[in-house]
Design a protein around this motif. Structure first.
Motif, short mmCIF file in Angstrom:
data_model
loop_
_atom_site.label_atom_id
_atom_site.label_comp_id
_atom_site.label_asym_id
_atom_site.label_seq_id
_atom_site.Cartn_x
_atom_site.Cartn_y
_atom_site.Cartn_z
N GLU A 59 0.85 -1.18 0.00
CA GLU A 59 0.00 0.00 0.00
C GLU A 59 0.88 1.23 0.00
OE1 GLU A 59 -2.72 -0.37 3.27
OE2 GLU A 59 -1.13 -0.05 4.73
N VAL A 60 0.38 2.27 -0.64
CA VAL A 60 1.20 3.46 -0.88
C VAL A 60 0.37 4.70 -0.58
CG1 VAL A 60 2.54 4.71 -2.62
CG2 VAL A 60 2.42 2.22 -2.71
N GLN A 61 1.03 5.69 0.01
CA GLN A 61 0.39 6.98 0.27
C GLN A 61 0.42 7.79 -1.04
OE1 GLN A 61 -0.35 7.97 3.91
NE2 GLN A 61 -1.90 8.93 2.59
N GLN A 66 -6.39 7.89 3.12
CA GLN A 66 -6.04 6.47 3.16
C GLN A 66 -5.01 6.10 2.11
OE1 GLN A 66 -8.75 3.26 3.39
NE2 GLN A 66 -10.02 4.25 4.94
N LYS A 67 -4.17 5.14 2.48
CA LYS A 67 -3.24 4.59 1.50
C LYS A 67 -4.00 3.77 0.47
CE LYS A 67 0.80 4.46 4.46
NZ LYS A 67 1.78 3.62 5.16
N THR A 68 -3.42 3.68 -0.74
CA THR A 68 -4.03 2.91 -1.82
C THR A 68 -3.41 1.52 -1.82
OG1 THR A 68 -4.24 4.97 -3.08
CG2 THR A 68 -4.44 2.91 -4.32
N LYS A 69 -4.26 0.50 -1.97
CA LYS A 69 -3.76 -0.88 -2.05
C LYS A 69 -3.21 -1.10 -3.46
CE LYS A 69 -6.36 -3.19 1.50
NZ LYS A 69 -7.16 -2.05 2.04
N ASN A 199 -9.63 6.33 -1.55
CA ASN A 199 -8.41 6.36 -2.38
C ASN A 199 -8.05 5.01 -2.99
OD1 ASN A 199 -8.15 9.06 -1.79
ND2 ASN A 199 -6.69 8.72 -0.12
#
Ligand code: C2O
Ligand code: CU
Ligand code: CU
Length: 478
Positions: A59-61, A66-69, A199
């Protein structure tokens, strides 16, 4: 002389079609452009290189909140950049830590198929691994790795399974080109996404059989990036890693730049231009000279009128390097006039896409050709204008563009290629040959067209083993 057109037929640009999703400038804060790190070999000797490549979730900011999977290779999203040195034997340990089957396709490498090539016949199941070895014997180029499980290539690439790889050779190393990775030599992976609630990406919700697109540009996995320029000249290795979007690139102030390479080799001669079109899966390498700017200035890379990257200019030393007029000598082997021209048609739209009137079938060989034989292929986009550009791609080979509707190819497509944009109604002739045996796919690289069946496969017959039977999968279950 400066070339000021995009080299393609404007009537075919994707903004003319009903499903077109315009890009929008992200309203979030600018973030430093992600530069994928170079993947460390497990081991390297004078003759061999060893790498472990892991397909993984993460997962990335990407946006505030929210972070994206995401999915990626040795990274949460996209992947680390792999370096292949020409002449070496490469040993790959390919590991699947995803919840579903995947494959590891080396787009642009001339290596045997269908296993090493990593198309749909080389599955790696969840929790399992596969080891492959091959020798690198091709010119310096920027190639890429992406998932290729049929018919789910598009969805896995959308999740993030795409990474750059650099083939190095002595000829390229002898030329005065920027080569300091991450400083003046940057991979630029162009993609687009749509963010849904919290997100997240939702491939199924965004599905379009003519290609999934989103309004938000994502460059190397960064939304709204800037890059700190600390050298006068910067080399950008563009890869269109989008499922269906083409990019019409240009800089603020119409800043000129010089294209030095295409998909699979340097160009014979540098081409000076101020606009560049790149279609799906193509690579275009340019050098930008920021010499007229001073610290504090900003130069913007756009597609149409949407900013993609902000280049922030800092102090740099003057660089008066002059590019040689000849960068690369293309091989251009003779074609035996008795060898017939092979015809490929790219047919239909939406769910009805096909190649030569047929949909792809995993266990059908559509064409056979001998190892090393040079052939002319005529590729025709049978959509009438205004229709879509089909970026036509072949595995396992490097081809040369011979003509477009009987006219000379564009000056920036005179190097070796593996993907060529075919305009609606157009016939493009290419010259190709295979240096490695096996079974190889060829298809439209709008990935949903490929998954939808605008794809075929050929067998390259090795005279040492002409009856060799390849084990072909007949389907793949995620
Ligand atoms: Cu990028 Cu079948 O490939
Ligand atoms: Cu490929
Ligand atoms: Cu297509």
């Amino acid at each position: 002389d400066m070339i000021t057109n995009y080299f393609y037929d404007e009537a075919a640009y994707n903004y003319h079609d009903g499903g077109y999703v315009p890009l929008e400038e992200p309203q979030t804060e600018q973030k430093p452009l992600n530069i994928p790190s170079l993947l460390k070999p497990d081991k390297e000797t004078a003759t061999d290189m060893y790498y472990t490549i892991v397909a993984q979730t993460g997962e990335v900011q990407l946006l505030p909140g929210q972070k994206t999977k995401t999915w990626g290779y040795n990274a949460p999203l996209l992947g680390q950049t792999v370096v292949f040195k020409r002449g070496k034997t490469i040993h790959l340990h390919l590991v699947n830590h995803l919840p579903e089957v995947t494959t590891f396709h080396w787009h642009g490498l001339a290596i045997p198929g269908p296993i090493e090539d990593g198309g749909c016949h080389a599955p790696v199941y969840p929790g399992q691994s596969r080891d492959v070895s091959f020798k690198i014997n091709q010119p310096a180029a920027f190639v890429w790795l992406h998932a290729h499980p049929c018919p789910s290539t598009a969805e896995q690439v959308w999740h993030g399974l795409a990474a750059g790889a650099i083939v190095q050779d002595e000829h390229e190393a002898s030329l005065p080109l920027p080569r300091n990775y991450g400083v003046d030599d940057l991979p630029i992976i162009l993609q687009d996404r749509r963010f849904h609630e919290n997100n997240q990406w939702d491939y199924r919700a965004d599905y379009d059989p003519d290609g999934v697109a989103g309004p938000t540009p994502m460059i190397n996995g960064t939304i709204n990036p800037y890059f700190d320029v600390t050298t006068q000249k910067v080399r950008l290795r563009f890869l269109d890693g989008a499922n269906r979007r083409e990019w019409r690139l240009h800089f603020s102030d119409d800043l000129p730049f010089t294209q030095i390479a295409g998909d699979l080799s340097l160009l014979p001669h540098p081409v000076k231009m101020n606009k560049l079109l790149i279609t799906c899966a193509e690579r275009q390498e340019i050098i930008v000279d920021f010499g007229k700017y001073k610290p504090g200035d900003e130069v913007i890379l756009y597609s149409d009128d949407v900013p993609l990257i902000h280049f922030r200019i800092h102090e740099f030393k003057p660089d008066n390097t002059v590019l040689p007029n000849t960068l690369y000598q293309r091989p251009d082997p003779e074609v035996d006039p008795d060898v017939p021209v092979h015809h490929v048609t790219l047919d239909g739209m939406d769910e009805s896409v096909a190649m030569n009137g047929k949909k792809f079938k995993m266990d059908r060989i559509d064409f056979k050709m001998p190892l090393n034989q040079v052939q002319i292929w005529d590729i025709c986009n049978t959509n009438p204008a205004p229709g879509m550009i089909h970026p036509y791609h072949m595995h396992g080979t490097a081809f040369e563009v011979i003509s477009r509707d009987g006219h000379a190819p564009y000056p920036n497509e005179l190097g070796l290629k593996d993907t060529v944009a075919i305009n609606p109604g157009e016939h493009v002739k290419i010259k190709l040959w295979f240096d490695v045996p096996g079974v190889f796919m060829y298809h439209c690289h709008i990935i949903e067209h490929e998954d939808g069946g605008m794809m075929a496969q050929l067998q390259v017959i090795d005279p040492a083993d002409p009856d060799k039977k390849y084990k072909l999968m007949d389907h793949m279950t995620l």
